[in-house]
Design a protein around this motif. Structure first.
Motif, PDB file in Angstrom:
ATOM      1  N   SER A 159       0.844  -1.183   0.000  1.00  0.00           N
ATOM      2  CA  SER A 159       0.000   0.000   0.000  1.00  0.00           C
ATOM      3  C   SER A 159       0.880   1.234   0.000  1.00  0.00           C
ATOM      4  O   SER A 159       1.932   1.269   0.620  1.00  0.00           O
ATOM      5  N   TYR A 160       0.451   2.283  -0.703  1.00  0.00           N
ATOM      6  CA  TYR A 160       1.220   3.518  -0.676  1.00  0.00           C
ATOM      7  C   TYR A 160       0.704   4.467   0.388  1.00  0.00           C
ATOM      8  O   TYR A 160       1.263   5.517   0.603  1.00  0.00           O
ATOM      9  N   LEU A 161      -0.399   4.115   1.051  1.00  0.00           N
ATOM     10  CA  LEU A 161      -0.919   4.984   2.103  1.00  0.00           C
ATOM     11  C   LEU A 161      -0.283   4.599   3.430  1.00  0.00           C
ATOM     12  O   LEU A 161      -0.911   4.046   4.329  1.00  0.00           O
ATOM     13  N   GLU A 162       0.981   4.899   3.551  1.00  0.00           N
ATOM     14  CA  GLU A 162       1.720   4.612   4.761  1.00  0.00           C
ATOM     15  C   GLU A 162       2.714   5.742   4.979  1.00  0.00           C
ATOM     16  O   GLU A 162       3.030   6.510   4.078  1.00  0.00           O
ATOM     17  N   ILE A 163       3.182   5.859   6.202  1.00  0.00           N
ATOM     18  CA  ILE A 163       4.106   6.932   6.529  1.00  0.00           C
ATOM     19  C   ILE A 163       5.375   6.786   5.681  1.00  0.00           C
ATOM     20  O   ILE A 163       5.948   5.705   5.571  1.00  0.00           O
ATOM     21  N   GLY A 164       5.772   7.900   5.071  1.00  0.00           N
ATOM     22  CA  GLY A 164       6.943   7.901   4.203  1.00  0.00           C
ATOM     23  C   GLY A 164       6.622   7.788   2.728  1.00  0.00           C
ATOM     24  O   GLY A 164       7.505   7.987   1.894  1.00  0.00           O
ATOM     25  N   ALA A 165       5.368   7.498   2.369  1.00  0.00           N
ATOM     26  CA  ALA A 165       4.996   7.351   0.963  1.00  0.00           C
ATOM     27  C   ALA A 165       4.898   8.718   0.286  1.00  0.00           C
ATOM     28  O   ALA A 165       4.453   9.693   0.879  1.00  0.00           O
ATOM     29  N   ARG A 166       5.313   8.783  -0.979  1.00  0.00           N
ATOM     30  CA  ARG A 166       5.222  10.002  -1.788  1.00  0.00           C
ATOM     31  C   ARG A 166       3.904   9.978  -2.546  1.00  0.00           C
ATOM     32  O   ARG A 166       3.640   9.057  -3.320  1.00  0.00           O
ATOM     33  N   VAL A 167       3.066  10.985  -2.337  1.00  0.00           N
ATOM     34  CA  VAL A 167       1.753  11.005  -2.961  1.00  0.00           C
ATOM     35  C   VAL A 167       1.434  12.395  -3.507  1.00  0.00           C
ATOM     36  O   VAL A 167       1.982  13.411  -3.073  1.00  0.00           O
ATOM     37  N   LEU A 168       0.524  12.419  -4.476  1.00  0.00           N
ATOM     38  CA  LEU A 168      -0.127  13.663  -4.881  1.00  0.00           C
ATOM     39  C   LEU A 168      -1.577  13.542  -4.441  1.00  0.00           C
ATOM     40  O   LEU A 168      -2.108  12.436  -4.307  1.00  0.00           O
ATOM     41  N   ALA A 169      -2.223  14.676  -4.205  1.00  0.00           N
ATOM     42  CA  ALA A 169      -3.560  14.595  -3.620  1.00  0.00           C
ATOM     43  C   ALA A 169      -4.420  15.782  -4.010  1.00  0.00           C
ATOM     44  O   ALA A 169      -3.932  16.896  -4.228  1.00  0.00           O
TER      45      ALA A 169
END
Length: 280
Positions: A159-169
Protein backbone atom coordinates in the motif's frame (compact mmCIF):
# COMPACT_ATOMS: atom_id res chain seq x y z
CA UNK A 1 -16.69 16.25 -5.67
CA UNK A 2 -13.61 18.22 -4.57
CA UNK A 3 -15.59 20.56 -2.34
CA UNK A 4 -18.09 18.06 -0.98
CA UNK A 5 -16.14 14.83 -0.96
CA UNK A 6 -17.14 14.20 2.65
CA UNK A 7 -20.40 12.68 1.39
CA UNK A 8 -20.08 8.95 0.97
CA UNK A 9 -21.11 8.57 -2.67
CA UNK A 10 -18.78 11.25 -3.98
CA UNK A 11 -15.90 10.10 -1.80
CA UNK A 12 -16.23 6.59 -3.20
CA UNK A 13 -16.43 7.98 -6.73
CA UNK A 14 -13.14 9.80 -6.23
CA UNK A 15 -11.55 6.63 -4.83
CA UNK A 16 -12.65 4.63 -7.87
CA UNK A 17 -11.42 7.33 -10.23
CA UNK A 18 -8.06 7.48 -8.46
CA UNK A 19 -7.60 3.72 -8.76
CA UNK A 20 -8.52 3.59 -12.45
CA UNK A 21 -6.45 6.62 -13.42
CA UNK A 22 -3.42 5.24 -11.61
CA UNK A 23 -3.70 1.89 -13.40
CA UNK A 24 -4.55 3.24 -16.85
CA UNK A 25 -2.38 6.28 -17.44
CA UNK A 26 1.30 7.06 -17.69
CA UNK A 27 1.37 10.70 -16.65
CA UNK A 28 3.25 13.02 -19.02
CA UNK A 29 6.54 14.46 -17.81
CA UNK A 30 5.33 17.97 -18.55
CA UNK A 31 1.88 19.40 -17.98
CA UNK A 32 1.28 22.53 -20.06
CA UNK A 33 -0.35 25.72 -18.81
CA UNK A 34 -0.14 24.68 -15.16
CA UNK A 35 1.74 26.44 -12.43
CA UNK A 36 3.01 25.03 -9.15
CA UNK A 37 5.14 26.34 -6.38
CA UNK A 38 7.32 24.28 -4.08
CA UNK A 39 7.19 24.93 -0.37
CA UNK A 40 10.34 23.77 1.39
CA UNK A 41 10.29 22.78 5.01
CA UNK A 42 12.87 21.71 7.52
CA UNK A 43 11.09 19.73 10.23
CA UNK A 44 11.45 16.15 8.92
CA UNK A 45 14.17 13.94 10.30
CA UNK A 46 14.94 10.52 8.91
CA UNK A 47 15.41 7.52 11.17
CA UNK A 48 18.15 5.00 10.60
CA UNK A 49 15.56 2.23 10.25
CA UNK A 50 13.50 1.55 7.11
CA UNK A 51 10.58 3.56 8.51
CA UNK A 52 10.48 7.35 8.50
CA UNK A 53 10.24 8.92 11.93
CA UNK A 54 8.60 12.30 11.71
CA UNK A 55 8.33 15.09 14.22
CA UNK A 56 5.16 17.05 13.51
CA UNK A 57 5.28 20.58 14.93
CA UNK A 58 2.32 22.23 16.63
CA UNK A 59 2.49 25.19 14.24
CA UNK A 60 3.57 25.53 10.64
CA UNK A 61 4.21 28.03 7.88
CA UNK A 62 1.33 28.77 5.53
CA UNK A 63 0.28 31.41 3.02
CA UNK A 64 -2.63 33.37 4.46
CA UNK A 65 -4.86 36.15 3.14
CA UNK A 66 -4.69 39.48 4.99
CA UNK A 67 -7.84 41.49 4.12
CA UNK A 68 -7.09 45.08 3.12
CA UNK A 69 -8.45 48.06 5.01
CA UNK A 70 -10.82 50.62 3.56
CA UNK A 71 -13.42 50.58 0.79
CA UNK A 72 -13.38 51.03 -3.00
CA UNK A 73 -14.77 53.95 -4.97
CA UNK A 74 -18.30 52.55 -4.60
CA UNK A 75 -18.04 52.21 -0.85
CA UNK A 76 -17.67 48.43 -0.88
CA UNK A 77 -15.03 46.56 1.13
CA UNK A 78 -11.88 46.24 -0.96
CA UNK A 79 -11.17 42.83 -2.44
CA UNK A 80 -7.81 41.34 -1.40
CA UNK A 81 -5.22 41.68 -4.16
CA UNK A 82 -2.30 39.26 -4.67
CA UNK A 83 -0.33 41.50 -2.29
CA UNK A 84 -2.68 40.37 0.45
CA UNK A 85 -1.01 36.93 0.45
CA UNK A 86 1.53 36.75 3.26
CA UNK A 87 3.57 33.97 4.84
CA UNK A 88 2.70 33.19 8.44
CA UNK A 89 4.78 30.92 10.65
CA UNK A 90 2.22 30.55 13.45
CA UNK A 91 -0.60 28.66 11.72
CA UNK A 92 -1.74 25.59 13.72
CA UNK A 93 -0.75 22.33 12.07
CA UNK A 94 -3.90 20.41 11.03
CA UNK A 95 -4.81 17.29 12.97
CA UNK A 96 -5.27 14.20 10.85
CA UNK A 97 -8.85 12.92 10.83
CA UNK A 98 -9.83 9.25 11.17
CA UNK A 99 -10.08 8.77 7.39
CA UNK A 100 -7.35 11.21 6.41
CA UNK A 101 -3.62 11.25 5.84
CA UNK A 102 -1.39 14.16 6.80
CA UNK A 103 0.92 15.20 3.98
CA UNK A 104 4.11 17.16 4.43
CA UNK A 105 3.78 19.44 1.43
CA UNK A 106 6.62 19.93 -1.02
CA UNK A 107 4.59 21.48 -3.86
CA UNK A 108 1.12 22.98 -4.22
CA UNK A 109 -0.75 23.65 -7.46
CA UNK A 110 -2.24 27.08 -8.19
CA UNK A 111 -5.77 27.14 -9.62
CA UNK A 112 -8.35 29.76 -10.52
CA UNK A 113 -10.58 28.86 -7.53
CA UNK A 114 -7.67 29.94 -5.33
CA UNK A 115 -7.81 33.40 -6.91
CA UNK A 116 -11.57 33.60 -6.37
CA UNK A 117 -11.25 32.43 -2.77
CA UNK A 118 -8.53 35.00 -2.11
CA UNK A 119 -10.92 37.68 -3.37
CA UNK A 120 -13.70 36.44 -1.08
CA UNK A 121 -15.82 35.14 -3.96
CA UNK A 122 -15.44 31.39 -3.38
CA UNK A 123 -15.57 30.64 0.35
CA UNK A 124 -14.79 27.09 1.49
CA UNK A 125 -17.66 24.98 2.86
CA UNK A 126 -18.08 24.91 6.65
CA UNK A 127 -15.54 22.71 8.34
CA UNK A 128 -12.90 22.97 5.63
CA UNK A 129 -9.62 24.87 5.82
CA UNK A 130 -9.76 28.54 4.89
CA UNK A 131 -6.16 28.31 3.65
CA UNK A 132 -5.89 28.35 -0.14
CA UNK A 133 -4.73 25.36 -2.15
CA UNK A 134 -6.69 22.47 -3.68
CA UNK A 135 -3.90 20.11 -4.75
CA UNK A 136 -0.57 19.12 -3.23
CA UNK A 137 2.33 16.71 -3.52
CA UNK A 138 4.50 15.54 -0.68
CA UNK A 139 5.19 12.81 1.85
CA UNK A 140 2.71 11.15 4.22
CA UNK A 141 3.70 11.77 7.84
CA UNK A 142 0.58 10.54 9.66
CA UNK A 143 -2.32 8.20 8.88
CA UNK A 144 -5.81 8.27 10.44
CA UNK A 145 -6.88 5.27 12.50
CA UNK A 146 -9.77 4.44 10.16
CA UNK A 147 -7.73 4.41 6.95
CA UNK A 148 -8.04 0.78 5.80
CA UNK A 149 -4.71 -1.03 5.56
CA UNK A 150 -3.81 -1.61 1.93
CA UNK A 151 -6.48 0.79 0.63
CA UNK A 152 -6.03 1.78 -3.04
CA UNK A 153 -2.98 -0.43 -3.36
CA UNK A 154 -0.09 0.46 -5.63
CA UNK A 155 0.48 -3.28 -6.10
CA UNK A 156 -1.36 -6.42 -4.96
CA UNK A 157 1.00 -6.82 -2.01
CA UNK A 158 1.71 -3.26 -0.88
CA UNK A 159 0.00 0.00 0.00
CA UNK A 160 1.22 3.52 -0.68
CA UNK A 161 -0.92 4.98 2.10
CA UNK A 162 1.72 4.61 4.76
CA UNK A 163 4.11 6.93 6.53
CA UNK A 164 6.94 7.90 4.20
CA UNK A 165 5.00 7.35 0.96
CA UNK A 166 5.22 10.00 -1.79
CA UNK A 167 1.75 11.01 -2.96
CA UNK A 168 -0.13 13.66 -4.88
CA UNK A 169 -3.56 14.60 -3.62
CA UNK A 170 -6.73 16.55 -4.22
CA UNK A 171 -7.24 18.69 -1.12
CA UNK A 172 -10.35 20.31 0.33
CA UNK A 173 -8.30 23.43 0.96
CA UNK A 174 -5.13 23.99 2.97
CA UNK A 175 -2.60 23.28 0.23
CA UNK A 176 -0.58 26.50 0.60
CA UNK A 177 1.05 25.24 3.79
CA UNK A 178 3.71 22.93 5.14
CA UNK A 179 1.20 20.27 6.20
CA UNK A 180 -2.15 19.38 4.66
CA UNK A 181 -4.75 16.85 5.84
CA UNK A 182 -6.45 15.04 2.94
CA UNK A 183 -9.08 12.25 2.76
CA UNK A 184 -7.21 9.07 1.91
CA UNK A 185 -9.39 8.36 -1.13
CA UNK A 186 -8.12 11.53 -2.80
CA UNK A 187 -4.47 10.43 -2.92
CA UNK A 188 -2.44 8.87 -5.72
CA UNK A 189 1.13 7.53 -5.71
CA UNK A 190 3.60 9.75 -7.56
CA UNK A 191 4.99 8.03 -10.69
CA UNK A 192 8.71 7.38 -10.57
CA UNK A 193 9.38 9.63 -13.58
CA UNK A 194 7.59 12.63 -12.04
CA UNK A 195 9.12 15.21 -9.69
CA UNK A 196 7.25 16.80 -6.81
CA UNK A 197 6.60 20.14 -8.53
CA UNK A 198 4.96 18.46 -11.51
CA UNK A 199 3.02 16.12 -9.21
CA UNK A 200 1.70 19.13 -7.31
CA UNK A 201 -0.35 20.24 -10.32
CA UNK A 202 -1.86 16.94 -11.47
CA UNK A 203 -4.81 16.10 -9.22
CA UNK A 204 -7.14 19.04 -9.83
CA UNK A 205 -7.43 18.68 -13.60
CA UNK A 206 -7.05 14.91 -13.87
CA UNK A 207 -9.73 14.14 -11.28
CA UNK A 208 -12.05 16.72 -12.83
CA UNK A 209 -11.56 15.44 -16.37
CA UNK A 210 -11.92 11.80 -15.35
CA UNK A 211 -15.25 12.47 -13.64
CA UNK A 212 -16.68 14.53 -16.50
CA UNK A 213 -15.42 12.44 -19.43
CA UNK A 214 -15.56 8.89 -18.14
CA UNK A 215 -17.92 8.74 -15.15
CA UNK A 216 -20.69 11.00 -16.44
CA UNK A 217 -23.02 9.80 -19.18
CA UNK A 218 -24.25 11.85 -22.14
CA UNK A 219 -27.86 12.87 -22.78
CA UNK A 220 -28.53 9.41 -24.22
CA UNK A 221 -27.28 7.68 -21.07
CA UNK A 222 -24.13 6.43 -22.77
CA UNK A 223 -20.57 6.57 -21.48
CA UNK A 224 -17.50 7.53 -23.49
CA UNK A 225 -15.92 4.43 -25.03
CA UNK A 226 -12.77 3.57 -26.94
CA UNK A 227 -13.25 4.46 -30.59
CA UNK A 228 -15.66 7.32 -29.90
CA UNK A 229 -15.08 10.91 -30.99
CA UNK A 230 -15.21 13.98 -28.80
CA UNK A 231 -15.10 17.75 -29.27
CA UNK A 232 -13.29 19.72 -26.55
CA UNK A 233 -13.64 23.50 -26.47
CA UNK A 234 -10.83 25.59 -25.00
CA UNK A 235 -8.29 22.92 -25.80
CA UNK A 236 -5.29 24.82 -24.40
CA UNK A 237 -6.79 25.51 -20.99
CA UNK A 238 -5.71 23.41 -18.03
CA UNK A 239 -8.84 21.25 -18.25
CA UNK A 240 -8.83 21.21 -22.05
CA UNK A 241 -5.21 20.14 -22.47
CA UNK A 242 -5.66 17.43 -19.85
CA UNK A 243 -8.89 16.21 -21.48
CA UNK A 244 -7.20 15.90 -24.87
CA UNK A 245 -4.35 13.83 -23.42
CA UNK A 246 -6.60 11.57 -21.35
CA UNK A 247 -9.04 10.95 -24.21
CA UNK A 248 -6.14 10.18 -26.54
CA UNK A 249 -4.78 7.69 -24.02
CA UNK A 250 -8.10 5.80 -24.25
CA UNK A 251 -8.04 5.65 -28.08
CA UNK A 252 -10.72 8.32 -28.47
CA UNK A 253 -10.61 10.60 -31.51
CA UNK A 254 -10.27 14.16 -30.22
CA UNK A 255 -11.25 17.41 -31.95
CA UNK A 256 -10.65 20.68 -30.15
CA UNK A 257 -11.30 24.38 -30.53
CA UNK A 258 -9.01 27.23 -29.51
CA UNK A 259 -8.76 30.98 -29.97
CA UNK A 260 -5.72 31.31 -32.24
CA UNK A 261 -3.61 29.39 -34.74
CA UNK A 262 -0.87 29.06 -32.15
CA UNK A 263 -3.27 27.53 -29.67
CA UNK A 264 -4.70 25.22 -32.32
CA UNK A 265 -1.19 23.96 -33.02
CA UNK A 266 -0.76 23.29 -29.29
CA UNK A 267 -3.98 21.24 -29.37
CA UNK A 268 -2.48 19.10 -32.12
CA UNK A 269 0.66 18.65 -30.03
CA UNK A 270 -1.52 17.45 -27.15
CA UNK A 271 -3.12 14.82 -29.42
CA UNK A 272 -6.09 16.44 -31.16
CA UNK A 273 -6.90 15.47 -34.75
CA UNK A 274 -7.17 17.47 -37.98
CA UNK A 275 -10.45 17.10 -39.89
CA UNK A 276 -9.08 16.32 -43.36
CA UNK A 277 -12.46 16.90 -45.06
CA UNK A 278 -12.54 20.55 -44.04
CA UNK A 279 -8.82 21.12 -43.34
CA UNK A 280 -9.80 22.19 -39.80
Amino acid sequence: ARRYSQTENKRLAIMRAATIIRKSLSFPKRLHHRVSKGIRNQTRRLATSTAIETTIPESMRAVVVTPPDGVDEKGRPRRPSPDALTLSSTVPTPKVGPEEVLIKVEAAGINRPDVLQRMGLYPPPPGHSDILGLEVAGTIVAVGDKVPPGSIQSSPSSSYLEIGARVLALANGGGYSEYCAVPYGQCLPIPENMNMITAGCVAETYFTVWHNLFQQSNIFGEHLQRGDSILIHGGTSGIGSTAIQMAKAFDITVYASAGSQEKCKACLDFGAEVDESTND
